[in-house]
Design a protein around this motif. Structure first.
Motif, PDB file in Angstrom:
ATOM      1  N   LYS A 166      -5.102   0.121   7.962  1.00 34.36           N
ATOM      2  CA  LYS A 166      -3.763   0.658   7.721  1.00 34.36           C
ATOM      3  C   LYS A 166      -3.016   0.903   9.026  1.00 34.36           C
ATOM      4  CE  LYS A 166      -4.426   2.907   3.237  1.00 34.36           C
ATOM      5  NZ  LYS A 166      -4.314   4.192   2.494  1.00 34.36           N
ATOM      6  N   LYS A 167      -3.762   1.391  10.027  1.00 33.38           N
ATOM      7  CA  LYS A 167      -3.136   1.653  11.327  1.00 33.38           C
ATOM      8  C   LYS A 167      -2.611   0.353  11.938  1.00 33.38           C
ATOM      9  CE  LYS A 167      -5.961   5.690  12.534  1.00 33.38           C
ATOM     10  NZ  LYS A 167      -6.996   6.208  13.459  1.00 33.38           N
ATOM     11  N   TYR A 168      -3.449  -0.673  11.900  1.00 28.73           N
ATOM     12  CA  TYR A 168      -3.052  -1.953  12.486  1.00 28.73           C
ATOM     13  C   TYR A 168      -1.846  -2.563  11.752  1.00 28.73           C
ATOM     14  CZ  TYR A 168      -7.440  -1.838  15.097  1.00 28.73           C
ATOM     15  OH  TYR A 168      -8.460  -1.488  15.948  1.00 28.73           O
ATOM     16  N   ILE A 169      -1.880  -2.438  10.419  1.00 32.19           N
ATOM     17  CA  ILE A 169      -0.760  -2.951   9.623  1.00 32.19           C
ATOM     18  C   ILE A 169       0.525  -2.207   9.968  1.00 32.19           C
ATOM     19  CG2 ILE A 169       0.182  -3.133   7.282  1.00 32.19           C
ATOM     20  CD1 ILE A 169      -2.660  -3.596   6.279  1.00 32.19           C
ATOM     21  N   THR A 170       0.401  -0.902  10.139  1.00 31.28           N
ATOM     22  CA  THR A 170       1.564  -0.078  10.505  1.00 31.28           C
ATOM     23  C   THR A 170       2.129  -0.512  11.849  1.00 31.28           C
ATOM     24  OG1 THR A 170       0.665   1.820   9.309  1.00 31.28           O
ATOM     25  CG2 THR A 170       2.375   2.268  10.931  1.00 31.28           C
ATOM     26  N   TYR A 171       1.257  -0.692  12.847  1.00 32.21           N
ATOM     27  CA  TYR A 171       1.692  -1.137  14.170  1.00 32.21           C
ATOM     28  C   TYR A 171       2.427  -2.479  14.081  1.00 32.21           C
ATOM     29  CZ  TYR A 171      -1.402   2.385  16.303  1.00 32.21           C
ATOM     30  OH  TYR A 171      -2.008   3.564  16.689  1.00 32.21           O
ATOM     31  N   VAL A 172       1.791  -3.412  13.387  1.00 28.17           N
ATOM     32  CA  VAL A 172       2.339  -4.774  13.316  1.00 28.17           C
ATOM     33  C   VAL A 172       3.685  -4.796  12.599  1.00 28.17           C
ATOM     34  CG1 VAL A 172       1.987  -7.077  12.338  1.00 28.17           C
ATOM     35  CG2 VAL A 172       0.093  -5.910  13.459  1.00 28.17           C
ATOM     36  N   LEU A 173       3.765  -4.138  11.445  1.00 31.33           N
ATOM     37  CA  LEU A 173       5.013  -4.132  10.677  1.00 31.33           C
ATOM     38  C   LEU A 173       6.150  -3.443  11.436  1.00 31.33           C
ATOM     39  CD1 LEU A 173       3.771  -3.345   7.049  1.00 31.33           C
ATOM     40  CD2 LEU A 173       4.528  -5.540   7.972  1.00 31.33           C
ATOM     41  N   SER A 174       5.844  -2.327  12.084  1.00 30.85           N
ATOM     42  CA  SER A 174       6.864  -1.595  12.851  1.00 30.85           C
ATOM     43  C   SER A 174       7.374  -2.447  14.018  1.00 30.85           C
ATOM     44  CB  SER A 174       6.285  -0.283  13.374  1.00 30.85           C
ATOM     45  OG  SER A 174       5.870   0.541  12.322  1.00 30.85           O
ATOM     46  N   LEU A 175       6.427  -3.069  14.703  1.00 31.30           N
ATOM     47  CA  LEU A 175       6.799  -3.903  15.841  1.00 31.30           C
ATOM     48  C   LEU A 175       7.615  -5.112  15.386  1.00 31.30           C
ATOM     49  CD1 LEU A 175       6.489  -4.285  18.887  1.00 31.30           C
ATOM     50  CD2 LEU A 175       4.412  -5.594  18.438  1.00 31.30           C
ATOM     51  N   ALA A 176       7.204  -5.735  14.291  1.00 34.27           N
ATOM     52  CA  ALA A 176       7.924  -6.897  13.760  1.00 34.27           C
ATOM     53  C   ALA A 176       9.343  -6.511  13.347  1.00 34.27           C
ATOM     54  CB  ALA A 176       7.169  -7.476  12.569  1.00 34.27           C
ATOM     55  N   ALA A 177       9.477  -5.329  12.742  1.00 38.26           N
ATOM     56  CA  ALA A 177      10.799  -4.856  12.326  1.00 38.26           C
ATOM     57  C   ALA A 177      11.711  -4.688  13.529  1.00 38.26           C
ATOM     58  CB  ALA A 177      10.654  -3.533  11.566  1.00 38.26           C
ATOM     59  N   PHE A 178      11.155  -4.100  14.613  1.00 33.96           N
ATOM     60  CA  PHE A 178      11.929  -3.941  15.845  1.00 33.96           C
ATOM     61  C   PHE A 178      12.385  -5.301  16.371  1.00 33.96           C
ATOM     62  CE2 PHE A 178      10.274   0.449  16.504  1.00 33.96           C
ATOM     63  CZ  PHE A 178      11.481   1.046  16.827  1.00 33.96           C
ATOM     64  N   ILE A 179      11.480  -6.258  16.448  1.00 34.67           N
ATOM     65  CA  ILE A 179      11.796  -7.584  16.993  1.00 34.67           C
ATOM     66  C   ILE A 179      12.867  -8.276  16.151  1.00 34.67           C
ATOM     67  CG2 ILE A 179      10.881  -9.904  17.422  1.00 34.67           C
ATOM     68  CD1 ILE A 179       8.217  -8.621  18.166  1.00 34.67           C
ATOM     69  N   ILE A 180      12.736  -8.204  14.826  1.00 36.59           N
ATOM     70  CA  ILE A 180      13.694  -8.857  13.930  1.00 36.59           C
ATOM     71  C   ILE A 180      15.084  -8.252  14.075  1.00 36.59           C
ATOM     72  CG2 ILE A 180      14.306  -9.250  11.512  1.00 36.59           C
ATOM     73  CD1 ILE A 180      11.265  -9.410  10.946  1.00 36.59           C
ATOM     74  N   ILE A 181      15.148  -6.919  14.112  1.00 37.05           N
ATOM     75  CA  ILE A 181      16.445  -6.238  14.250  1.00 37.05           C
ATOM     76  C   ILE A 181      17.100  -6.587  15.587  1.00 37.05           C
ATOM     77  CG2 ILE A 181      17.537  -3.989  14.590  1.00 37.05           C
ATOM     78  CD1 ILE A 181      17.070  -4.531  11.723  1.00 37.05           C
ATOM     79  N   ILE A 182      16.318  -6.515  16.650  1.00 41.70           N
ATOM     80  CA  ILE A 182      16.857  -6.807  17.979  1.00 41.70           C
ATOM     81  C   ILE A 182      17.281  -8.271  18.082  1.00 41.70           C
ATOM     82  CG2 ILE A 182      16.307  -6.913  20.446  1.00 41.70           C
ATOM     83  CD1 ILE A 182      14.395  -4.536  19.956  1.00 41.70           C
ATOM     84  N   THR A 183      16.480  -9.163  17.496  1.00 41.21           N
ATOM     85  CA  THR A 183      16.836 -10.582  17.493  1.00 41.21           C
ATOM     86  C   THR A 183      18.131 -10.821  16.748  1.00 41.21           C
ATOM     87  OG1 THR A 183      14.514 -11.284  17.619  1.00 41.21           O
ATOM     88  CG2 THR A 183      16.089 -12.886  16.776  1.00 41.21           C
ATOM     89  N   SER A 184      18.314 -10.144  15.635  1.00 39.02           N
ATOM     90  CA  SER A 184      19.540 -10.265  14.850  1.00 39.02           C
ATOM     91  C   SER A 184      20.754  -9.836  15.670  1.00 39.02           C
ATOM     92  CB  SER A 184      19.436  -9.418  13.582  1.00 39.02           C
ATOM     93  OG  SER A 184      20.630  -9.477  12.837  1.00 39.02           O
ATOM     94  N   ILE A 185      20.616  -8.702  16.365  1.00 35.94           N
ATOM     95  CA  ILE A 185      21.711  -8.208  17.216  1.00 35.94           C
ATOM     96  C   ILE A 185      21.985  -9.190  18.343  1.00 35.94           C
ATOM     97  CG2 ILE A 185      22.394  -6.369  18.807  1.00 35.94           C
ATOM     98  CD1 ILE A 185      20.687  -4.453  17.093  1.00 35.94           C
ATOM     99  N   TRP A 186      20.913  -9.738  18.923  1.00 36.34           N
ATOM    100  CA  TRP A 186      21.050 -10.694  20.032  1.00 36.34           C
ATOM    101  C   TRP A 186      21.786 -11.959  19.593  1.00 36.34           C
ATOM    102  CZ3 TRP A 186      19.071 -15.680  20.832  1.00 36.34           C
ATOM    103  CH2 TRP A 186      19.210 -16.178  22.132  1.00 36.34           C
ATOM    104  N   ILE A 187      21.454 -12.475  18.408  1.00 37.58           N
ATOM    105  CA  ILE A 187      22.122 -13.673  17.897  1.00 37.58           C
ATOM    106  C   ILE A 187      23.610 -13.423  17.719  1.00 37.58           C
ATOM    107  CG2 ILE A 187      22.347 -15.175  15.873  1.00 37.58           C
ATOM    108  CD1 ILE A 187      19.320 -14.964  15.504  1.00 37.58           C
TER     109      ILE A 187
END
Length: 480
Positions: free
Chosen positions: A4-25
């Motif tokens: 659960k911890k690893y899933i939480t880390y991965v999902l949170s990090l992926a969400a950050f990357i997707i949001i930032i990528t969207s803003i960057w585009i």
């Protein structure tokens, strides 16, 4: 618990990357359409500016990297917090919601959701209004005129000042403004204006296809299968083929790689073009002292064009010569050493420098012996993608620049014209003295005529909506 911890880390990090990528585009490409994104997925990535990749890494990956480092540094404290089962489940649930939400926000921002929504509707607009060039009678003058077309990267009439018709207090393109006012420049207003953005336009390759083929670029993501090269357009007839058949010598020169966006593929299949790009410049050694961060400097490219045009003019054959500039590419552009930095903003300096280089080149052309029998067309390839540059102005009336110099025909009907780039296909032909039966080709209308454009006939909003819908006719008769 560890899973659960690893899933939480991965999902949170992926969400950050997707949001930032969207803003960057949105920031880097100024609200690109999903159609544009799909097109570049389909076509070769050769020639892509490495600065774009570098900026993405800095902007989009630096923050997630910092987050990972912080998680690692404070991992013991975080583990103690997450050790409580109820709290762990709450945080995991929040991470899942954040991940799903970030995907939705990203897809919505780049127009993906709107794209698939509208693709469910089929439109017959293109089928009903497309005029097959092969069925149109074209009459060339006895003495065929030369044609020089300059595609200026991201050039808008909007860069002029408000008194002239632009959007800024400062006129960043005074020479181009004067060229437009002293010659023929089609405008949507009483002042300096130009072509409107419409669906299926908005990037360099689309701008080229729009203006010499009179069609939009629509990706075959739905309907007919897209299992072959999607943008070879084997059935259409373009300006290149028409002039090649009429005996014109054809050439395209550009400061970036012609492979990028399928440009070389399009030109080689539609005409008999000799192509000179950055790869050619490197082979000949011309690139060594004339490079810019993107490719070949416009200053050097225009000097090369002078030499080419001088040689072409010695032949009895008429010529069709295309120049594609690059120095004003977003986000910062490039200012060569022979230009002064008149402004604090780098992009403003790049615009000013390009304005100077183009005007000097046009002045040179007007002094040549072959000028009297040569028509010059200057146009932007699309609206600028530097959204930040327009932060402090009203962007509702951004228009793509155009000027027709030494045209074989004239018209007083140049102001208050509602039109798009596809209208340039028949208009360019008319400017070199070609008479067009019906004054229509593909989805374009000859602006030198009194024929109403499709936008004037059906309104911009309706045409834009219809072009965005799925078209079986387009896929069957134009794309494949």
């Amino acid at each position: 618990m560890k899973t659960k911890k690893y899933i939480t880390y991965v999902l949170s990090l992926a969400a950050f990357i997707i949001i930032i990528t969207s803003i960057w585009i949105m920031k880097y490409f100024d609200n690109p359409t999903f159609e544009q994104i799909l097109y570049h997925i389909y076509t070769p990535i050769k020639g892509t500016d490495l600065r774009i990749i570098f900026d993405y890494c800095v902007y989009c990956l630096s923050v997630p990297t910092i987050i990972i480092l912080l998680l690692f540094i404070f991992r013991k404290k975080i583990n103690n917090i997450l050790s409580k089962k109820i709290l762990m489940n709450v945080i995991l649930t929040f991470s899942i919601i954040a991940f799903i939400g970030s995907i939705y926000i990203c897809l919505n921002h780049i127009g993906c959701i709107a794209y698939f929504t509208v693709q469910k509707e089929e439109s017959t607009f293109i089928e009903e209004n497309y005029i097959e060039p092969a069925n149109v009678k074209l009459s060339f003058p006895k003495k065929k005129r030369n044609l020089v077309v300059l595609y200026l990267e991201s050039m808008e009439s909007s860069f002029s000042d408000t008194k002239k018709g632009g959007l800024f207090k400062t006129n960043y393109i005074p020479n181009l403004t004067k060229l437009a006012n002293d010659n023929i420049s089609f405008s949507d207003s009483k002042k300096l204006g130009g072509a409107k953005w419409i669906y299926g336009t908005g990037w360099t390759t689309a701008g080229l296809v729009n203006t010499i083929a009179g069609i939009p670029i629509k990706t075959p993501f739905s309907g007919d299968a897209a299992n072959e090269n999607p943008f070879s357009f084997p059935k259409i007839i373009t300006l290149g083929e028409i002039l090649d058949e009429a005996g014109y010598k054809e050439k395209l020169i550009m400061g970036s790689e012609a492979d990028f966006g399928g440009i070389s593929d399009f030109f080689t299949k539609h005409g008999n073009f000799e192509i000179y790009d950055i790869k050619t410049a490197k082979k000949t050694g011309f690139f060594d002292n004339n490079s810019s961060p993107w490719g070949l400097q416009d200053r050097a490219l225009l000097e090369l064009a002078k030499e080419d045009l001088t040689n072409l003019s010695k032949s009895d054959e008429p010529f069709y010569y295309n120049i594609i500039t690059i120095d004003t590419h977003a986000p910062k552009g490039y200012t060569s050493k022979d230009c002064k930095d008149n402004y604090k903003d780098k992009y403003a300096n790049a615009l000013s420098c390009s304005d100077l280089h183009i005007s000097e080149f046009i002045n040179w052309l007007t002094e040549q012996e072959f000028y009297d029998n040569t028509t010059i067309v200057i146009m932007g390839d699309h609206l600028s993608m530097n959204g930040d540059f327009f932060n402090k102005v009203n962007t509702d009336n951004r228009r793509i620049y155009n000027a027709f110099i030494n045209s074989a025909v004239e018209t007083k009907n140049i102001k208050n014209r509602e039109y798009y780039q596809m209208d340039y296909f028949p208009t360019i032909l008319a400017s070199i003295g070609v008479k067009i039966e019906g004054n229509r080709l593909a989805l374009g209308t000859n602006l030198f005529s009194d024929e109403k454009t499709l936008i004037e006939k059906y309104t911009y909003e309706n045409v834009n909506t219809e072009l965005s819908k799925y078209s079986k006719f387009y896929n069957s008769n134009i794309l494949y």
